[in-house]
Design a protein around this motif. Structure first.
Motif, short mmCIF file in Angstrom:
data_model
loop_
_atom_site.label_atom_id
_atom_site.label_comp_id
_atom_site.label_asym_id
_atom_site.label_seq_id
_atom_site.Cartn_x
_atom_site.Cartn_y
_atom_site.Cartn_z
N SER A 180 2.08 4.49 -4.69
CA SER A 180 3.44 4.08 -4.33
C SER A 180 4.40 5.24 -4.40
CB SER A 180 3.90 2.95 -5.27
OG SER A 180 4.04 3.41 -6.59
N GLU A 218 2.36 -4.42 1.93
CA GLU A 218 1.58 -3.42 1.20
C GLU A 218 0.13 -3.39 1.68
OE1 GLU A 218 4.16 -3.71 -2.96
OE2 GLU A 218 2.27 -4.79 -2.75
N GLN A 219 -0.45 -4.55 1.89
CA GLN A 219 -1.85 -4.59 2.35
C GLN A 219 -1.98 -4.08 3.78
OE1 GLN A 219 -4.27 -8.12 1.01
NE2 GLN A 219 -2.30 -8.78 0.19
N SER A 253 5.64 3.22 7.36
CA SER A 253 6.15 1.97 6.79
C SER A 253 5.51 0.81 7.54
CB SER A 253 7.67 1.86 6.94
OG SER A 253 8.35 2.71 6.06
N SER A 280 3.57 -8.20 -0.62
CA SER A 280 2.14 -7.93 -0.70
C SER A 280 1.52 -7.81 0.70
CB SER A 280 1.44 -9.04 -1.50
OG SER A 280 0.06 -8.78 -1.62
N ARG A 284 -0.11 -8.58 -7.70
CA ARG A 284 0.08 -7.58 -6.65
C ARG A 284 -0.66 -6.27 -6.92
NH1 ARG A 284 6.27 -6.93 -5.18
NH2 ARG A 284 5.53 -4.93 -4.38
N GLN A 315 3.87 7.25 -1.32
CA GLN A 315 4.41 6.57 -0.15
C GLN A 315 5.91 6.79 -0.01
OE1 GLN A 315 3.10 2.37 -0.38
NE2 GLN A 315 2.38 2.70 1.68
N ALA A 372 -3.82 -4.52 -4.92
CA ALA A 372 -3.73 -3.14 -4.44
C ALA A 372 -4.88 -2.30 -4.97
CB ALA A 372 -2.40 -2.53 -4.86
N ARG A 420 -2.22 -0.42 3.32
CA ARG A 420 -3.54 0.01 2.87
C ARG A 420 -4.52 0.05 4.04
NH1 ARG A 420 -4.00 2.53 -2.11
NH2 ARG A 420 -2.89 1.36 -3.69
N ALA A 452 7.25 -2.15 3.31
CA ALA A 452 6.72 -1.30 2.25
C ALA A 452 6.07 -0.08 2.89
CB ALA A 452 5.69 -2.05 1.41
N PRO A 453 6.27 1.11 2.34
CA PRO A 453 7.18 1.37 1.23
C PRO A 453 8.62 1.45 1.73
CG PRO A 453 6.28 3.43 1.98
CD PRO A 453 5.66 2.36 2.84
#
Length: 1293
Positions: A1287, A751-752, A773, A748, A469, A1290, A473, A755, A787-788
């Protein structure tokens, strides 16, 4: 690389926390490698010295007694990296020191950015500040502002950045001497100095340093010299680190030096710095030593495995954690990082530490496999170390036959002469396997029984996924494709995991250097000497400033060159690299850029920095901002003294097949396989090894998995080509191992998506503050992963998706925009974009993607769309219930613009004030969902739709099990009735009198609960009304806090809980009610009531202390920290955000640079925390002086009813909002108000303290004890690097 054979010995050493690795080049070209325990006082006083002594003695054949200084006549150089500084920082074992800081800021570094590191930890643990004493220095400098109305006259000084300044108060030397004498009388001899705006005006700091030294302080670190960058908080921390660690380093160097004769007079002794460059013995200092050891590893793999311009991921797996970094032709640096609670401003390699190492502990919790973050440490170590330790990743590898005890050092047992104990590991795994099988049978009687090896393999798979992960990132955050990288693996444990991790990431090549077990030491031998200098700057990158910028660069270049020339380098060996730290105006995202090409008439004579900035910005963020001014924050020059490099000797060809040392049974997916074992020392460059195979080196073990092939290079290194591997078939039935892996994969995806949203958005709120989020939802709209974890978004996003799902009328190619409270919104600026995903032939969505981003303005009566006096939702901005943002794949831009401008039709209101950013960010939100769709479809193609949907449900069920376990524990501890029921009650009053009532009925047998808010007051004619979604978010937040360990935060958390909220009450208002205060204030009070009902802890400040000021030209908004509540075993933290917010506060120097104010005070308010056996945290005092006429607004709670104490603890103090008129009385503004302020008025904010826990009467002296100074525990994982910083940022909301 050219090999230069020396007639003297050359040593490169990595002194780690457990082992010291030594690489030595002997006369004639022979190499020696040695590994020693770093601390072994019974046998030697210093490991590096002992290693040098042993090698010299053995190679020269002469006696060198350990009791005598080592003869240095045959030594050319010693290069070393050391963890001395890092260990002293983690263990808080540095030099006793004091801090000098501008008066009014004595607690500034305690407060820091006011963020708590772990949002779900009620016991807020932050390592203590480094200083023992604070000296408040009477002096004050402020920046000149053209529109300032304070009557300061013309500026009387100019700073090094060319900024104009005023001296408001000269340095009071008499008071300073008195205060420093007090420090000296306590035996403190080291001092850090950090004064406001010293990055540009250092005279006051310099004078403080002169006085301190004249009075007898032996070490003084001036922030203006250590790192002259804007932001007093990180600059102050950096000065403290320097003052705290540099004396320790000097002491160690003196001790080290004393072990050699002639004091290194003719030996070149260099130390590795955090930036990957070497520096002289006398220049090595604390603030640049934190990554001294790991930096050597980065240099090692960068100089050996970067070929054909294919970028490399460095993978250094140690005992406690794993370090991950990237190299693509140049070192990637970061300039502000946090280590052990201390923010450091200094160039450091971007080394990301993740929570999985060989010593990471294995857990089975509520049906899920979990690895780390806790570590077994060096003592007791893994179970197989014969010290009674817990099961770890190392034990799992041993159990599977991937670690072979006969090739591992025999250093265990009471006499330290025994091998690893495989029997203890097997027995511990058998016990854990029985526990797992028992749990799974209880969940599903038909569940297949797992073997010991299947359980161990499961933990390895989970550990591998947890390490993948952050690698994803790290690469994707900067716009790079992870699969196009080489995985360069080193460190003692990494070789056992390399193939699996590379395969999971889509990589096809793994590189393992022949010295991978000591690569950090080898990297020291390959490194260059570096002088890195930096100065703050404050101008735009424009033609009129190029002469000034070039002058800055030339000055730094001259200083770097002179330093390198003085160390014996010639002009030909010196390479100077200029950098500018650039950012777009009105943004905070600065990029350190080197020039591209040669200078031109349109730019700096050192090259085109603008083109470099544009290219990097577009790569990382996907676009540029044309016609926006670009600011130069800092000028930097990196001077490199090229050292001769160690050559590589080509190995010979044997002409024979590789000799098989032995054949062992090794476990892989599918069972045991016969696996050949080879010794690396016997392999030649023509050898190829087909997996499965194990390659043994004296410092590590390499596992070549099935369908992979290893070959030995000409240099003796190992390159593994990754095959497809055996695809394990996964069914829809619950598999607890796959449950953990899917949990990581789902997270993941979220999270992606984040990003992608950050890269393609344009506003400060989303791109830089990361106020958003992203989430994945199942076919029923139930949350799977997000996430987050922004607390106020936890349950609300699910409500928003399910509202749309129930309405139907969603077709393929549609995206829905929503922000209305009745549709799951929290407050109007939070815009949610929802995208359904369909399967061919299925009219119903198979899953949903959504994200919620905070837009700075969407219209309404006040800028920022957060009016303090709103009484209806229409006054708060544009409203969207179920708006089709995209219809049939086409963005409905015209209708969107009309909707965003609609509030302007209401008298006294305005449409959006920032349409361009709204449109750009909404496009980015759509793109983020598309990224999520692509990733989920990849998952479906690997596993099938049925399996993915099944594991969405399994993940939700796992969270449900964790919450049911919690509720049963609460019932048992509260005294269960005959019917198995427990009733808990909580109540709280808002300042204006509204009541929040809660009754919780827990069914111990079912592990279920009813949260009944009946009796809560009706909705109010102000904006404190909280949408229903906020109460759901507060409930999930509280349940997660009480569970006490990581569980997936999803719909399952609320499955055991039924929430009853009276319609049209304060917590479920009608659709036209104003709600902006409900989001930022009432949410905190709901948490207070839930925590009170459960008796979890005393109340925290119960407020976000919202402060806004501005006019037509400028606007500023902040939330301010207060005291945290105490608990059954802990004191409340002072000066920190709690519960539903975690927003960072603007650095004082940035605040004064950008806004027409002077920050007079920002410090703790002693005694405001409630007394008790455990004391509540103190609130803060924050005083702001206005430099021009502005409108000030406050939106606060806990000004009437104080934060409650628990179990006899006393309440925390009330907060207050006071206005100190320049010519007039002090005015109490109350909790919610807007006031016109004039130049020279002062706003004093006093935030509430936290409640105490436990009766004061239990204390003999009837006073609450002070919390003990806290260090970082030995087994505590310490994250760092850009992924960690991202993180943390975030979760700062």
């Amino acid at each position: 690389m050219v090999d230069v054979v020396s007639e003297k010995f050359q040593f490169a050493i990595d002194r780690g926390g457990t082992f010291t690795d030594i690489y030595a080049k002997c006369p004639g070209g022979k190499t020696r490698v040695m590994k020693l325990l770093s601390v072994d006082p019974q046998n030697y006083p210093d490991a590096p010295r002992e290693g040098i002594r042993r090698i010299l003695e053995q190679e020269l054949g002469i006696s060198m007694p350990a009791s005598k200084p080592v003869d240095t006549s045959r030594i050319e150089y010693i290069r070393m990296g050391t963890t001395v500084a890092t260990n002293a920082l983690l263990e808080r074992q540095g030099e006793r020191m004091a801090l000098c800081i501008t008066q009014g800021f004595r607690d500034l570094l305690h407060i820091g950015n006011q963020q708590r590191p772990k949002i779900f930890d009620l016991k807020i643990e932050i390592p203590d500040v480094l200083y023992e004493e604070v000296v408040e220095v009477k002096e004050r400098v402020v920046l000149h502002q053209d529109k300032c109305k304070l009557g300061l006259g013309e500026p009387n000084i100019k700073g090094s950045t060319n900024e104009k300044l005023h001296i408001l108060e000269k340095l009071d030397e008499t008071k300073l001497r008195e205060d420093l004498q007090r420090v000296l009388s306590k035996g403190i001899k080291s001092l850090a100095v950090a004064l406001m705006h010293s990055y540009t005006y250092s005279d006051h700091e310099v004078r403080v340093g002169e006085i301190a030294k004249s009075m007898g302080l032996t070490h003084v670190s001036l922030s203006s010299e250590v790192m002259p960058m804007v932001k007093i908080v990180p600059r102050g921390f950096t000065a403290c680190v320097d003052a705290y660690l540099t004396p320790c380093i000097k002491q160690y160097l003196t001790t080290f030096q004393s072990g050699f004769d002639k004091g290194f007079k003719k030996v070149n002794v260099l130390f590795m710095q955090s930036d990957g460059g070497l520096t002289s013995l006398h220049s090595f200092n604390g603030s640049r030593a934190i990554l001294s050891g790991p930096a050597g590893g980065v240099v090692g793999y960068a100089m050996t495995s970067y070929e054909d311009k294919q970028p490399v991921i460095g993978f250094d797996m140690g005992g406690t954690s794993t370090d991950v970094s990237r190299y693509a032709g140049e070192y990637e640096h970061v300039f502000e990082t946090t280590t052990a609670g201390v923010t450091i401003q200094a160039p450091q390699l971007d080394i990301n530490t993740v929570a999985a190492g060989g010593g990471s502990r294995l857990f089975f919790r509520s049906g899920m496999f979990s690895v780390g973050p806790q570590s077994a440490g060096a003592h007791p170590g893994p179970a197989c170390y014969r010290k009674g330790g817990p099961l770890t990743v190392t034990d799992a590898n041993l159990c599977l036959g991937r670690l072979l005890p006969e090739y591992f050092p025999k250093i265990f047992g009471p006499d330290e002469n025994l091998p690893l104990d495989g029997s203890v590991t097997k027995e511990a795994f058998k016990t854990l396997t029985d526990e797992i099988n028992s749990f799974m049978k209880g969940e599903n009687p038909s569940h297949e029984v797992l073997s010991v090896e299947e359980v161990a393999m499961g933990f390895i798979s989970v550990a591998n996924e947890s390490m993948c992960r952050p690698i994803r990132a790290l690469t994707q955050a900067k716009g790079h494709d992870t699969s196009r990288h080489v995985l360069s693996c080193f460190g003692g444990a990494g070789g056992q995991h390399a193939c699996a991790i590379a395969r999971s990431l889509g990589m096809t090549k793994v590189y393992i250097h022949k010295y991978s077990g000591i690569l950090s030491a080898y990297g020291m031998a390959l490194a260059d000497v570096v002088e890195d200098l930096q100065e703050a700057c404050a101008c735009s990158y424009a033609e009129e400033n190029f002469t000034l910028i070039d002058a800055h660069i030339e000055s730094l270049m001259k200083r770097c060159e002179d330093k390198l020339l003085s160390q014996g380098f010639t002009q030909k060996q010196i390479y100077l690299e200029p950098y500018l730290n650039l950012r777009y105006d009105r943004t905070d995202c600065a990029l350190m850029c080197s020039p591209s090409g040669q200078g031109s008439r349109m730019g700096s004579k050192f090259g085109d920095f603008l083109a470099s900035f544009d290219n990097r910005y577009k790569t990382e963020f996907g676009f540029t901002i044309p016609n926006r001014k670009i600011m130069v924050d800092d000028v930097r020059v990196r001077g490199v003294g090229r050292s001769h490099m160690i050559g590589n000797v080509s190995g010979s060809r044997s002409g024979k097949p590789p000799r098989v040392e032995s054949v062992v049974d090794c476990y892989f997916d599918g069972g045991f396989k016969k696996t050949n074992v080879y010794l690396l020392s016997e392999l030649s460059r023509d050898h190829e090894l087909h997996g499965p195979a194990i390659i043994i080196d004296q410092n590590g073990t390499v596992l070549v998995e099935p369908n992979c092939m290893a070959r030995i290079t000409d240099k003796g290194d190992v390159i593994i080509t990754i095959g497809s591997g055996q695809v394990r078939k996964v069914g829809v039935e619950l598999d607890s191992i796959q449950l953990s892996i899917f949990s990581h994969r789902f997270m993941s995806i979220a999270e992606q998506m984040g990003r992608m949203l950050q890269r393609s958005s344009i506003s400060t709120n989303i791109k830089e503050r990361l106020d958003f989020s992203c989430a994945l939802f199942g076919p029923d709209g139930g949350l799977v992963s997000n996430a987050p974890h922004i607390p106020v978004h936890l349950g609300a996003m699910q409500e928003a998706v399910q509202y749309q799902q129930l309405r139907g009328n969603i077709k393929e190619g549609d995206c829905i925009l929503s922000n209305h409270p009745v549709a799951g919104g929290s407050h109007l600026p939070d815009l949610t974009v929802i995208t359904p995903v369909f399967s061919p032939g299925d009219p119903n969505p198979i899953f949903f993607l959504a994200n919620r981003g905070h837009h700075a303005d969407i219209g309404g009566t006040t800028p920022g769309s957060m009016p303090p006096h709103s009484t209806s939702i229409q006054e708060e901005g544009a409203v969207f219930k179920s708006f089709k943002l995209v219809k049939g794949g086409i963005l409905q831009e015209e209708a969107l613009i009309e909707a965003l401008n609609a509030p302007g039709k209401i008298p006294g209101s305005s449409g959006t004030r920032n349409l361009h950013d709204n449109l750009a960010d909404l496009r980015a939100q759509v793109a983020a969902n598309q990224k999520g769709i692509h990733l989920v479809n990849e998952l479906i193609s690997s596993y099938s739709l049925e399996v993915v949907q099944a594991y969405m449900a399994h993940i939700q069920h796992n969270a449900e099990v964790a919450v049911r376990d919690l509720l049963r524990d609460v019932a048992r501890s509260s005294g269960v009735t005959d019917q198995g029921l427990v009733s808990l009650r909580g109540e709280g009053k808002m300042d204006e009198g509204s009541v929040i009532k809660l009754k919780v009925d827990i069914n111990a047998k079912e592990g279920s609960a009813v949260f009944d808010f009946s009796g809560t007051s009706p909705m109010v004619f102000n904006n404190l009304n909280a949408p229903r979604a906020i109460t759901l978010s507060a409930a999930i937040y509280c349940l997660r806090c009480m569970v006490g360990y990581d569980v997936p935060l999803n719909q399952g958390c609320l499955n055991p809980v039924k929430i009853l909220i009276p319609k049209w009450s304060l917590l479920d208002p009608e659709e036209n009610a104003a709600v902006v205060g409900g989001n930022v204030l009432t949410s905190q009070r709901v948490v207070d009531v839930i925590m009170k009902a459960f008796g979890t802890c005393a109340a925290s400040q119960g407020c976000m202390n919202n402060v806004t000021f501005g006019d037509d030209d400028v606007g500023y908004y902040e939330t301010v920290a207060g005291g945290a509540g105490a608990g059954p075993t802990w004191h409340g933290r002072s000066g920190v955000h709690s519960h539903m917010t975690n927003t960072r506060i603007t650095d004082p120097e940035i605040l004064e640079r950008r806004y027409p104010v002077v920050l007079k005070r920002f410090e703790l308010n002693p005694g405001t925390g409630g007394r008790g056996k455990y004391r509540g945290g103190d609130g803060v005092i924050r005083e702001i002086l206005f430099r021009k006429d502005l409108l000030l607004s406050v939106l606060c709670e806990r000004r009437v009813f104080p934060p409650y104490g628990m179990n006899g603890g006393e309440p925390g103090a009330l907060g207050s909002n006071l206005l100190l008129r320049q010519k007039g009385p002090i005015v109490n503004m109350g909790g919610k108000n807007s006031v016109a302020v004039r130049a020279n008025d002062v706003f004093r904010l006093q935030t509430p303290g936290g409640g105490g826990f436990g009766s004061v009467a239990t204390l003999s002296d009837r006073t609450s004890p002070e919390p003990k100074r806290r260090k970082v525990a030995q087994d505590e994982f310490v994250p760092r690097g850009s992924v960690f910083e991202y993180s943390q940022q975030q979760e700062a909301h």
